[in-house]
Design an enzyme around this catalytic site. Structure first.
Site, PDB file in Angstrom:
ATOM      1  CE1 TYR A 439       0.895   0.097   4.383  1.00  0.00           C
ATOM      2  CE2 TYR A 439      -1.406  -0.388   4.846  1.00  0.00           C
ATOM      3  CZ  TYR A 439      -0.122  -0.169   5.286  1.00  0.00           C
ATOM      4  OH  TYR A 439       0.142  -0.223   6.628  1.00  0.00           O
ATOM      5  CD  GLU A 440      -0.649   5.037   1.842  1.00  0.00           C
ATOM      6  OE1 GLU A 440      -0.738   5.831   0.889  1.00  0.00           O
ATOM      7  OE2 GLU A 440      -1.579   4.835   2.637  1.00  0.00           O
ATOM      8  N   GLY A 441       1.422   2.907  -2.639  1.00  0.00           N
ATOM      9  CA  GLY A 441       2.286   2.749  -3.810  1.00  0.00           C
ATOM     10  C   GLY A 441       3.175   1.540  -3.606  1.00  0.00           C
TER      11      GLY A 441
END
Length: 592
Positions: A439-441
């Site tokens: 997550y978050e890229g």
């Protein structure tokens, strides 16, 4: 229950001696940040984490969150823990004093975050998302928005989220379908669906403030048409208290591999009342303020799990009796020796330790630059520091979360079959930390950010923020004979990084596929070189103080292990990058 003892001695070392707390005290607003302040803050944070958060970590994982009639209930003990978190002032630790915060530096705040993540990663997501929302509104919100939301977010009375992902799009945010229709009174009607929203609905705070990406009716296509809106769960009344329910509903909870005590929600916005944050169609740049903070925060999550996994593996290795040492019995009065005597167990533990302590050191160096970028009175100094933070953000996010996963897996391996058993807690570390690489890229996206955005940015200015100080350190430390065993490996790795950087830049200009093919290996090469720089600096300090001090002797021994057993990986990484991407391109798609 798993054990955890906050590594306060190492935290003070990287903050005071490595990064240099005197540099922190020179910044406006940090004049009182000395040992008399740092020590008690870290000690009280450690006490809260070990006495309040750690005991509900496994029970929270077992119970998880529940959804009923659109309302989410967090596991037993979480509401009380969150209340204690806010009453203790931890939510306000780094917030702006103008809005009720304590204004403490990011250098201290990130170490507190590490402790929270070690003790209870699921819990960390609730205040973590609020911090990101606070940063975005602080930078891009109107004065009215700041006055309304920031005091409540700073105190923890209200929490925040960021709503980006939709069922049909994640990384490619240009594909979002959520719409924002002008209501004629300065507000907008937000309609659409979002998924994977951490802390999207819960029972910890009286209001939840969503930052939502949506498109206006006249939005241009792609990412150029994204706007950012603040959408509260309850519409604040004239007195600032939560009033009528907004058109925001949690429609489902994700059933996840880990972080089960964190509510990961599917959210429906049905003509929900929202207000524009920043300029129309410029929402992505505003959201990146929040995302960059979140990416650093996720890196800290990886570090937190690496530390607690190491502690539990080391404790088990000291106690578990199996076999005899290859170089002679160590415990003749026992039926077997502790597994700590075995070379492969020591390899695993030292790998975990070297990566964990190296990551903490790089975090401290970066956090200080973060503080400089926000507080220094000189604009040039702020820019130079921000360049370093921008460069390190994708590296910290990817390298630290990879290190967290690797440490969790090695910790399970040290425990053997018992590590695979749920009640011992080691497998939870692996389940919880695995999301941090996603997550978050994803970490692959971080690698593309590094080679695609950071390498060539501003004529190589970001790169110079790292390359110049490393080169200066190598040249200065080379004059010290005792430093040769650390400077020589660093110098070789740095030379490889310079060579590979030039090659990736040239190939990428000719063919973007080549840059993409090199990206992940290049990021790890860069990251390990950055850790080597941090380790060499730590070794220089430890050499002066090792006599008669076990902490510094252990620091030197760990530095030697990193240089001799981990840093050589940069050679194979460089070879893979220089091999090019043809083998990736040439494989026929039908054969996959």
């Amino acid at each position: 229950m798993t054990l955890y003892s906050a590594p306060l001695r190492d935290m003070r070392f990287v903050l005071d001696e490595l990064a240099g707390s005197e540099r922190l005290r020179a910044l406006p607003g940090c004049e009182e940040v000395g040992p008399d302040l740092i020590g008690p803050v870290l000690e009280e944070a450690a006490k809260f984490c070990t006495e309040v958060l750690l005991p509900i970590n496994r029970s929270g994982d077992e119970e998880g969150c529940t959804l009923e009639n659109g309302a989410v209930r967090t596991p037993k003990g979480f509401p009380e823990a969150y209340r204690g978190f806010c009453e203790g002032g931890w939510a306000a630790l780094g917030a702006d004093p103008a809005f009720g915060g304590q204004g403490l530096s990011r250098s201290i705040g990130m170490l507190v975050e590490e402790m929270i993540c070690s003790a209870n990663l699921s819990f960390s997501l609730y205040p973590g998302l609020s911090h990101g929302a606070t940063m975005a509104l602080s930078k891009h919100g109107t004065p009215e928005q700041k006055a309304l939301y920031l005091p409540k977010l700073s105190s923890g009375e209200w929490t925040g989220t960021m709503c980006l992902t939709e069922p049909h799009c994640g990384t490619d945010l240009g594909l979002i379908r959520t719409k924002a229709a002008p209501a004629g009174d300065g507000s907008y009607g937000i309609t659409g669906s979002k998924i994977f929203i951490s802390a999207g609905e819960h029972d910890l705070a009286e209001n939840i403030i969503h930052l939502v990406l949506a498109k206006l009716p006249d939005a241009p296509p792609g990412t150029r048409g994204i706007s950012l809106f603040v959408v509260p769960k309850f519409l604040p009344g004239e007195d600032g208290r939560p009033g009528a329910r907004n058109g925001v509903t949690c429609t489902g909870l994700e059933r996840k591999m880990g972080i089960k005590a964190s509510s990961t929600c599917a959210m429906a916005f049905e003509d929900a009342k929202g207000w524009l944050v920043g300029r129309p169609h410029k929402g992505l740049s505003a959201m990146f303020t929040m995302m960059n903070e979140a990416r650093l925060g996720v890196g800290v999550q990886g570090l937190g799990i690496a530390e607690v996994a190491y502690q539990n593996a080391a404790a088990y290795a000291r106690e578990r009796l199996q076999g005899r040492a290859l170089d002679g019995t160590r415990a003749p009065d026992s039926p077997a020796d502790p597994i700590l005597v075995h070379p492969d167990v020591r390899r695993m533990l030292l790998t975990m330790r070297a990566m964990t302590e190296g990551c903490r050191a790089l975090l401290a160096i970066t956090a200080l630059q973060h503080d400089v970028s926000l507080r220094h009175p000189d604009a040039v100094a702020r820019q130079d520091a921000d360049d370093f933070v921008q460069l390190m953000t994708p590296i910290i996010k990817a390298l630290f979360t990879d290190a967290g996963w690797e440490a969790a897996v090695l910790g399970m391996q040290v425990w053997g079959g018992h590590g695979y058993i749920r009640e011992n807690g080691m497998e939870q570390f692996a389940r919880d930390v695995r999301i941090t690489q996603i997550y978050e890229g994803t970490n692959g996206i971080q690698a593309l950010d590094l080679v695609g955005r950071k390498l060539g940015a501003h004529g190589g200015r970001y790169l110079r923020s790292f390359f110049h100080p490393v080169l200066a350190f190598i040249e200065a430390a080379s004059e010290e004979p005792a430093m040769e065993e650390f400077i020589l490996p660093l110098s070789k790795a740095f030379g490889r990084l310079q060579q590979v950087t030039a090659e990736v830049a040239q190939r990428g200009l000719r063919d973007p596929f080549e840059a993409g093919a090199a990206a992940s290996d290049y990021l790890r090469l860069f990251g390990l070189t950055a850790l080597a720089y941090a380790w060499a600096r730590m070794a220089e300090i430890a050499l002066q103080r090792a006599e008669g001090d076990a902490f510094y002797r252990a620091k030197l021994a760990t530095a030697r292990f990193f240089m001799q057993r981990i840093l050589p990986e940069t050679s194979s990484l460089a070879a893979k990058v220089l091999a090019g991407g043809e083998t990736l391109r040439a494989f026929e798609e039908a054969a996959f």
